[in-house]
Design a protein around this motif. Structure first.
Motif, PDB file in Angstrom:
ATOM      1  N   THR A 185     -11.905  -2.140  -6.323  1.00  0.00           N
ATOM      2  CA  THR A 185     -10.458  -2.379  -6.343  1.00  0.00           C
ATOM      3  C   THR A 185      -9.827  -1.965  -7.665  1.00  0.00           C
ATOM      4  O   THR A 185      -8.670  -2.318  -7.931  1.00  0.00           O
ATOM      5  N   ASN A 186     -10.582  -1.227  -8.468  1.00  0.00           N
ATOM      6  CA  ASN A 186     -10.094  -0.790  -9.790  1.00  0.00           C
ATOM      7  C   ASN A 186      -9.632  -1.987 -10.618  1.00  0.00           C
ATOM      8  O   ASN A 186      -8.524  -2.000 -11.168  1.00  0.00           O
ATOM      9  N   GLY A 187     -10.521  -2.981 -10.674  1.00  0.00           N
ATOM     10  CA  GLY A 187     -10.195  -4.174 -11.443  1.00  0.00           C
ATOM     11  C   GLY A 187      -9.110  -5.017 -10.806  1.00  0.00           C
ATOM     12  O   GLY A 187      -8.321  -5.652 -11.508  1.00  0.00           O
ATOM     13  N   PHE A 188      -9.069  -5.035  -9.458  1.00  0.00           N
ATOM     14  CA  PHE A 188      -8.040  -5.753  -8.712  1.00  0.00           C
ATOM     15  C   PHE A 188      -6.650  -5.298  -9.163  1.00  0.00           C
ATOM     16  O   PHE A 188      -5.768  -6.095  -9.498  1.00  0.00           O
ATOM     17  N   SER A 189      -6.496  -3.996  -9.141  1.00  0.00           N
ATOM     18  CA  SER A 189      -5.257  -3.369  -9.590  1.00  0.00           C
ATOM     19  C   SER A 189      -4.084  -3.725  -8.688  1.00  0.00           C
ATOM     20  O   SER A 189      -4.201  -3.752  -7.456  1.00  0.00           O
ATOM     21  N   ARG A 190      -2.952  -3.969  -9.295  1.00  0.00           N
ATOM     22  CA  ARG A 190      -1.740  -4.242  -8.518  1.00  0.00           C
ATOM     23  C   ARG A 190      -1.350  -3.041  -7.669  1.00  0.00           C
ATOM     24  O   ARG A 190      -0.703  -3.193  -6.624  1.00  0.00           O
ATOM     25  N   ALA A 191      -1.746  -1.848  -8.073  1.00  0.00           N
ATOM     26  CA  ALA A 191      -1.438  -0.648  -7.296  1.00  0.00           C
ATOM     27  C   ALA A 191      -2.169  -0.636  -5.962  1.00  0.00           C
ATOM     28  O   ALA A 191      -1.749   0.042  -5.017  1.00  0.00           O
ATOM     29  N   LEU A 192      -3.279  -1.381  -5.869  1.00  0.00           N
ATOM     30  CA  LEU A 192      -4.065  -1.429  -4.634  1.00  0.00           C
ATOM     31  C   LEU A 192      -3.811  -2.715  -3.844  1.00  0.00           C
ATOM     32  O   LEU A 192      -4.445  -2.947  -2.819  1.00  0.00           O
ATOM     33  N   LYS A 193      -2.884  -3.524  -4.299  1.00  0.00           N
ATOM     34  CA  LYS A 193      -2.562  -4.767  -3.613  1.00  0.00           C
ATOM     35  C   LYS A 193      -1.743  -4.481  -2.359  1.00  0.00           C
ATOM     36  O   LYS A 193      -0.720  -3.802  -2.420  1.00  0.00           O
ATOM     37  N   VAL A 194      -2.187  -4.978  -1.220  1.00  0.00           N
ATOM     38  CA  VAL A 194      -1.506  -4.682   0.043  1.00  0.00           C
ATOM     39  C   VAL A 194      -0.892  -5.911   0.688  1.00  0.00           C
ATOM     40  O   VAL A 194      -0.179  -5.799   1.687  1.00  0.00           O
ATOM     41  N   GLY A 195      -1.151  -7.084   0.142  1.00  0.00           N
ATOM     42  CA  GLY A 195      -0.576  -8.278   0.734  1.00  0.00           C
ATOM     43  C   GLY A 195      -0.900  -9.515  -0.075  1.00  0.00           C
ATOM     44  O   GLY A 195      -1.735  -9.494  -0.978  1.00  0.00           O
ATOM     45  N   GLU A 196      -0.199 -10.601   0.265  1.00  0.00           N
ATOM     46  CA  GLU A 196      -0.431 -11.858  -0.425  1.00  0.00           C
ATOM     47  C   GLU A 196      -0.054 -13.004   0.495  1.00  0.00           C
ATOM     48  O   GLU A 196       0.911 -12.927   1.254  1.00  0.00           O
TER      49      GLU A 196
END
Length: 407
Positions: free
Chosen positions: A94-105
């Motif tokens: 996830t590339n360090g849990f990158s915000r760029a890869l965040k798809v939902g919350e």
């Protein structure tokens, strides 16, 4: 997902097996687990044909008599089906849990797109859900997902690939790894104007798939009945072909054991979707899920959420508003989603509303079983002609994007 293996990072954090009361044996380490995906659901309960049993002469649903608990089944099957991931490999994916890869919350935490290497050297895209350290739901719901989805298998349930649990002095990490669903949720496509409207036919197809998923939970597992308890549009995820899969099993519960009619439990779920009888008494049954399904049926008809505070007072509660426009009334069309542009068979829409009303019956015993709901929706789907052929620009008549459209 097909056969694939994952590359780990250079260092590995110590991963903990899921544990709960009565846990007996931890899963083997990740390297000992088979890389292939879990086999298809057994045909013994009718799950291979949509999780539905043959309809008996009685229209009354007869739930499977539970013989084993989810905990027991998870101890037996989950270790064979789920991969134990390590925190560093999920961080790398996830590339360090990158915000760029965040798809939902959601209430559990954040969901990320994650990239792994397959055994053949290609790229595999999965979804990683990471528990928010401040989440009020926490370990209990993480454990429920691991246990239920380690046992349940059906085309209309999201596939859990594995999990990660790491405890340190500084913090506790709980993560889940799923198949990736590129078209997000039914909620996104119904209520977010950034998405093109779903066609009438596609709405029905999505609800048929979701109904099959619930039917499998209620009657398709020989050893235990499962009550989903959180059926809503945002928990219906859509794959690349817009096929629906139920997700988020953190609130799922086992159904009543032999000799009992219900499970007594604290009332949880999402406001606007929980059955009133469950809210009032704490008595949970499979018919609680049927009520929630009826709410979502009205959402696909109207394009409105179950509760919208921004609307006039008399229209804020969806069920109160649609009751003033009954299926057989002259003003029924007034409730239909304007984004459909009138492109739906009126007789079919009335039938869906009648079915929704039966699901929303005050007496839980009079609500239909989900297998009957599936049959009714399949019949309604046949009431309209198939979508027109795609035009020269590649657009289909089913409300989806053309294949070349950016998602």
């Amino acid at each position: 997902m097909g056969c694939f293996a994952f590359r780990s990072g250079k260092t590995r954090s110590k991963s903990q097996p899921p544990s709960g009361s009565g846990a007996r044996s931890p899963p083997p380490p990740a390297d000992a687990l088979p890389a292939k995906s879990a086999p298809a659901a057994s045909d013994s309960s009718g799950a291979s044909s949509g999780g539905r049993r043959s309809k008996t002469s009685s229209s009354v649903s007869t739930p499977t008599t539970p013989t084993r608990s989810i905990q027991e089944l998870s101890d037996e099957r989950g270790a064979q089906r789920l991969r134990v991931f390590h925190l560093d490999e999920l961080g790398s994916a996830t590339n360090g849990f990158s915000r760029a890869l965040k798809v939902g919350e959601g209430g559990f935490g954040s969901v990320y797109r994650a990239f792994f290497r397959s055994a053949a050297g290609g790229r595999v895209v999965l979804a990683v859900k990471r528990l928010n350290q401040r989440s009020l739901q926490g370990h209990k719901q993480w454990l429920a997902e691991v246990q239920f989805l380690g046992v349940l298998e059906h085309p209309n349930l999201v596939k859990l690939i594995g999990y990660c649990a790491v405890d340190s002095e500084a913090s506790k990490h709980r993560l889940l790894v799923y198949e990736f669903m590129p078209n997000k949720s039914l909620d996104d496509h119904l209520f977010n104007r950034a998405y093109p409207p779903l066609s009438w036919r596609l709405r029905l197809q999505i609800m048929i798939g979701a109904a099959r998923g619930l039917d499998y939970l209620h009657e398709g597992v020989p050893e235990v009945q499962v009550i989903y308890r959180d059926f809503k549009a945002s928990n219906i995820l859509l794959d690349a072909e817009f096929k629906p899969k139920l997700s988020d099993f953190g609130l799922a519960r086992e159904g009543p054991t032999e000799g009992k009619t219900h499970v007594s439990t604290a009332v949880v779920g999402t406001h606007g979707y929980a059955a009133p009888d469950y809210i009032e008494t704490g008595h949970l049954t499979a018919k609680s899920d049927v009520w929630s399904f009826g709410v979502v049926l009205y959402e696909i008809l109207t394009g409105r959420r179950s509760l919208e505070r921004s609307r006039p007072a008399e229209e804020q509660k969806l069920l109160g508003w649609v009751r003033r426009h009954p299926p057989d009334g002259a003003e029924f069309r007034a409730i239909m989603d304007p984004r459909l542009g009138g492109r739906y068979p009126l007789a079919a829409a009335r039938e869906v509303a009648r079915l929704a009303d039966r699901c929303l019956g005050k007496n839980p015993k009079e609500r239909p079983a989900m297998r009957d709901v599936v049959e009714d929706l399949e019949r309604v789907l046949q009431m309209e002609p198939p979508p027109p052929p795609a035009d020269k620009k590649g657009g289909g008549g089913d409300g989806r994007r053309p294949p070349s459209a950016k998602r």
